[in-house]
Design an enzyme around this catalytic site. Structure first.
Site, mmCIF file in Angstrom:
data_model
loop_
_atom_site.group_PDB
_atom_site.id
_atom_site.type_symbol
_atom_site.label_atom_id
_atom_site.label_comp_id
_atom_site.label_asym_id
_atom_site.label_seq_id
_atom_site.Cartn_x
_atom_site.Cartn_y
_atom_site.Cartn_z
ATOM 1 N N SER A 168 0.869 -1.182 0.000
ATOM 2 C CA SER A 168 0.000 0.000 0.000
ATOM 3 C C SER A 168 0.904 1.230 0.000
ATOM 4 O O SER A 168 0.979 1.975 0.971
ATOM 5 C CB SER A 168 -0.915 -0.016 1.230
ATOM 6 O OG SER A 168 -0.160 0.033 2.427
ATOM 7 N N HIS B 18 -3.009 -6.198 2.557
ATOM 8 C CA HIS B 18 -2.070 -7.174 3.124
ATOM 9 C C HIS B 18 -2.676 -8.552 3.375
ATOM 10 O O HIS B 18 -2.004 -9.436 3.909
ATOM 11 C CB HIS B 18 -1.495 -6.652 4.447
ATOM 12 C CG HIS B 18 -0.673 -5.412 4.278
ATOM 13 N ND1 HIS B 18 -0.261 -4.647 5.333
ATOM 14 C CD2 HIS B 18 -0.177 -4.821 3.157
ATOM 15 C CE1 HIS B 18 0.447 -3.618 4.880
ATOM 16 N NE2 HIS B 18 0.508 -3.701 3.566
ATOM 17 N N GLU C 47 -4.528 -2.579 9.261
ATOM 18 C CA GLU C 47 -3.764 -3.107 10.403
ATOM 19 C C GLU C 47 -4.462 -2.837 11.732
ATOM 20 O O GLU C 47 -4.912 -1.718 11.987
ATOM 21 C CB GLU C 47 -2.366 -2.452 10.443
ATOM 22 C CG GLU C 47 -1.584 -2.704 9.176
ATOM 23 C CD GLU C 47 -0.273 -1.899 9.112
ATOM 24 O OE1 GLU C 47 0.199 -1.412 10.147
ATOM 25 O OE2 GLU C 47 0.245 -1.769 7.983
ATOM 26 N N GLU D 224 1.842 -9.548 7.116
ATOM 27 C CA GLU D 224 2.642 -9.068 8.246
ATOM 28 C C GLU D 224 2.525 -9.969 9.466
ATOM 29 O O GLU D 224 2.896 -9.582 10.579
ATOM 30 C CB GLU D 224 2.262 -7.625 8.572
ATOM 31 C CG GLU D 224 2.570 -6.688 7.397
ATOM 32 C CD GLU D 224 2.479 -5.214 7.740
ATOM 33 O OE1 GLU D 224 1.994 -4.868 8.837
ATOM 34 O OE2 GLU D 224 2.897 -4.401 6.898
ATOM 35 N N ASP E 10 -4.243 1.099 11.528
ATOM 36 C CA ASP E 10 -3.800 1.741 10.288
ATOM 37 C C ASP E 10 -4.811 1.408 9.205
ATOM 38 O O ASP E 10 -4.719 0.374 8.550
ATOM 39 C CB ASP E 10 -2.403 1.252 9.868
ATOM 40 C CG ASP E 10 -1.962 1.902 8.551
ATOM 41 O OD1 ASP E 10 -2.679 2.815 8.071
ATOM 42 O OD2 ASP E 10 -0.912 1.505 8.002
ATOM 43 N N GLU F 266 -3.378 5.617 12.145
ATOM 44 C CA GLU F 266 -2.455 6.006 11.065
ATOM 45 C C GLU F 266 -3.233 6.112 9.753
ATOM 46 O O GLU F 266 -4.104 5.272 9.485
ATOM 47 C CB GLU F 266 -1.377 4.912 10.959
ATOM 48 C CG GLU F 266 -0.377 5.106 9.839
ATOM 49 C CD GLU F 266 0.559 3.897 9.736
ATOM 50 O OE1 GLU F 266 0.907 3.287 10.775
ATOM 51 O OE2 GLU F 266 0.924 3.545 8.593
ATOM 52 N N ASP G 137 1.466 8.457 7.169
ATOM 53 C CA ASP G 137 2.353 7.528 6.455
ATOM 54 C C ASP G 137 2.376 7.908 4.973
ATOM 55 O O ASP G 137 3.258 8.656 4.531
ATOM 56 C CB ASP G 137 1.864 6.086 6.684
ATOM 57 C CG ASP G 137 2.557 5.050 5.817
ATOM 58 O OD1 ASP G 137 3.586 5.377 5.209
ATOM 59 O OD2 ASP G 137 2.068 3.899 5.744
ATOM 60 N N LYS H 195 9.678 5.273 7.150
ATOM 61 C CA LYS H 195 10.080 4.109 6.361
ATOM 62 C C LYS H 195 11.278 4.524 5.514
ATOM 63 O O LYS H 195 11.150 5.392 4.632
ATOM 64 C CB LYS H 195 8.938 3.672 5.444
ATOM 65 C CG LYS H 195 7.718 3.103 6.171
ATOM 66 C CD LYS H 195 6.547 2.984 5.197
ATOM 67 C CE LYS H 195 5.425 2.111 5.714
ATOM 68 N NZ LYS H 195 4.177 2.298 4.922
ATOM 69 N N HIS I 284 8.507 -1.229 9.407
ATOM 70 C CA HIS I 284 8.876 -2.212 8.383
ATOM 71 C C HIS I 284 8.027 -1.959 7.133
ATOM 72 O O HIS I 284 7.194 -1.047 7.132
ATOM 73 C CB HIS I 284 8.597 -3.627 8.918
ATOM 74 C CG HIS I 284 7.139 -3.883 9.192
ATOM 75 N ND1 HIS I 284 6.567 -5.123 9.225
ATOM 76 C CD2 HIS I 284 6.103 -3.012 9.423
ATOM 77 C CE1 HIS I 284 5.285 -5.030 9.469
ATOM 78 N NE2 HIS I 284 4.984 -3.765 9.603
ATOM 79 N N LYS J 226 6.738 -0.252 14.570
ATOM 80 C CA LYS J 226 5.803 -1.333 14.219
ATOM 81 C C LYS J 226 6.539 -2.231 13.235
ATOM 82 O O LYS J 226 7.139 -1.760 12.267
ATOM 83 C CB LYS J 226 4.485 -0.797 13.657
ATOM 84 C CG LYS J 226 4.544 -0.092 12.314
ATOM 85 C CD LYS J 226 3.145 0.073 11.729
ATOM 86 C CE LYS J 226 3.165 0.554 10.304
ATOM 87 N NZ LYS J 226 1.841 0.681 9.689
HETATM 88 C C1 LIG Z 1 3.659 -1.041 6.441
HETATM 89 C C2 LIG Z 1 2.681 -0.577 5.665
HETATM 90 O O1 LIG Z 1 2.332 -1.173 4.506
HETATM 91 P P1 LIG Z 1 3.168 -1.181 3.141
HETATM 92 O O2 LIG Z 1 4.562 -1.599 3.460
HETATM 93 O O3 LIG Z 1 2.430 -2.155 2.285
HETATM 94 O O4 LIG Z 1 3.106 0.231 2.626
HETATM 95 C C3 LIG Z 1 1.868 0.593 6.065
HETATM 96 O O5 LIG Z 1 0.976 1.004 5.325
HETATM 97 O O6 LIG Z 1 2.103 1.158 7.122
HETATM 98 MG MG LIG Z 2 0.561 2.724 6.818
#
Ligand SMILES: C=C(OP(=O)(O)O)C(=O)O
Ligand SMILES: [Mg+2]
Length: 422
Positions: free
Chosen positions: A43, A154, A163, A204, A241, A285, A312, A337, A365, A388
């Site tokens: 995503s 996911h 999530e 995940e 999330d 989130e 995010d 990230k 992650h 996370k």
């Molecule tokens: C970890 C996530 O998903 P992705 O790595 O698929 O963006 C997220 O959206 O926070």
């Molecule tokens: Mg996210």
């Protein structure tokens, strides 16, 4: 004699979804090796730095041989002879060599692999752990957030919220926190099984039951927390999330959520009711889309004093975009990230910006991961406060939690622990 980067090379390896990804090696003149593996999202935010893939029929167009080649040729040539201890300079050299604003030429996957491997090589050369090399003496263990129910992009659970995370608000140590959540994780499996739901896991490592709604999933969590002997809220809290960019339409400006078409205002009142009903929810989130800054801002105005609102997709760990978000009053927390921006130094810039502006930071992650535990050391080094990294049933996630256990042991429990909410 000063130590220099002797050689940089990369190869195609596979991630936790069976897709090709980059592994990069940085070899120094003293023989030290730094190695790093690059994760991959599903995503993804629209404005993330570009993950360079090959196209064509080989590996269904997902190969990374072009990115590998960029490391082995252009990046190797540019970095040969540079000091591995000057992370900013190494990263800037690659940024300049790429020359685009989104790293599309060399690939953010190529650049990030080398950036992380450089830090690892430098730490190896100084014979110190990565967290010590990056963080010096000021270190802190983050509060972990475990994703125990997977939806959205996911899993095929059909749940719109991507999530459902548990966090041990009350814990005596990192280990104690992991143990508490592991207990709940096993109870949750029993509870779901008793109710006739599937207990197979998503990308995940969280369960992916076909639950009817967000409320139904939260109810399961409350039950599992209580049946494990803990108090929802004061001992174990919940974070969500929704990754709402995935169910937002840029055309209609509506959110297609649980069978309804919700306006931004309607979604906001839904969240307000949800946290009233379930006060154990302390963080949301991407409650609003990366293309609905106004919605995200209104949520921040109305809910930002009560709970954590994490950006995010909307910030993509990019200091320039994040600065704009800060000015516009969007969110009070940022997800971090490394591969959204593509270098270690720019990620550190974003974290600093968050700190200066009172935003909390949660290191993350990606849904496509590798066994690399870089983010665990990184979170400790940056005093990030939160992390996370999935759940308890997939080793590419558990390895990160295990790395914190090693760090905690190495530092003999003398390292402070972050606390959220304070
Ligand atoms: C970890 C996530 O998903 P992705 O790595 O698929 O963006 C997220 O959206 O926070
Ligand atoms: Mg996210």
């Amino acid at each position: 004699m000063s130590i220099i980067i002797e050689k940089v090379r990369a190869r195609e390896i596979f991630d936790s979804r069976g897709n090709p990804t980059i592994e990069a090696d940085v070899i120094l003149s003293d023989g030290s090796l730094g190695r790093a593996e690059v994760p991959s999202g599903a995503s993804t935010g629209e404005r993330e730095a570009v993950e360079l893939r090959d196209g064509g029929s080989r590996l269904q167009g997902k190969g990374v041989s072009k990115a590998v080649n960029n490391v082995n040729t252009k990046i190797n040539d540019a970095l040969h002879g540079q000091s591995p201890f000057e992370q900013n300079k190494v990263d800037q050299t690659m940024i300049d060599l790429d020359g685009t604003s989104n790293k599309e030429k060399l690939g953010a996957n190529a650049i990030l692999g080398v950036s992380m491997a450089t830090a690892r090589a430098a730490a190896a050369s100084q014979k110190v752990p990565l967290y010590r090399y990056l963080g010096g003496v000021d270190l802190e263990l983050p509060q972990p957030f475990f994703n125990v129910i997977n939806g959205g992009a996911h899993a095929d659970s059909g749940i719109d919220v991507q999530e459902f995370l548990l966090t041990p608000v009350k814990r005596d140590s990192f280990r104690d926190g992991v143990e508490k959540v592991a207990n709940i994780y096993h109870t949750l499996k029993t509870v779901l099984g008793k109710e006739g739901y599937e207990t197979a896991v998503g990308d995940e490592g969280g369960f992916a039951p076909k639950l009817a709604s967000t409320e139904a999933a939260i109810e399961m969590l409350y039950r599992a927390i209580k049946e494990s002997g803990y108090k929802p809220g004061s001992e174990i809290a919940i974070a969500l999330d929704p990754a709402s960019s995935e169910f937002y339409s840029d055309e209609s400006k509506k959110y297609s959520f649980e069978g309804k078409e919700l306006s931004s205002e309607e979604l906001l009142s839904y969240y307000q009711d949800l946290i009233k009903e379930y006060p154990a929810v302390i963080s949301i989130e991407d409650g609003f889309s990366e293309n609905d800054w106004d919605g995200f801002h209104k949520q921040t105005e109305t809910m930002g004093k009560e709970i954590q609102l994490v950006g995010d997709d909307i910030f993509v760990t990019n200091p320039t975009i994040f600065k704009e978000g800060i000015e516009k009053g969007v969110a009070n927390s940022i997800l971090i990230k490394l591969n959204q921006i593509g270098t270690v130094s720019e990620t550190i810039d974003t974290i600093k910006l968050a700190r200066e502006n009172g935003y909390t930071t949660m290191i993350s992650h990606r849904s496509g991961e590798t066994g690399d535990t870089f983010i665990a050391d990184f979170a400790v080094a940056m005093n990030a406060g939160q992390i996370k990294t999935g759940s308890m049933a997939r080793s590419e996630r558990v390895e990160k939690y295990n790395q914190f256990l090693r760090i905690e042991e190495e530092l003999e429990g003398k390292i402070p622990m972050a606390q959220f909410p304070k």
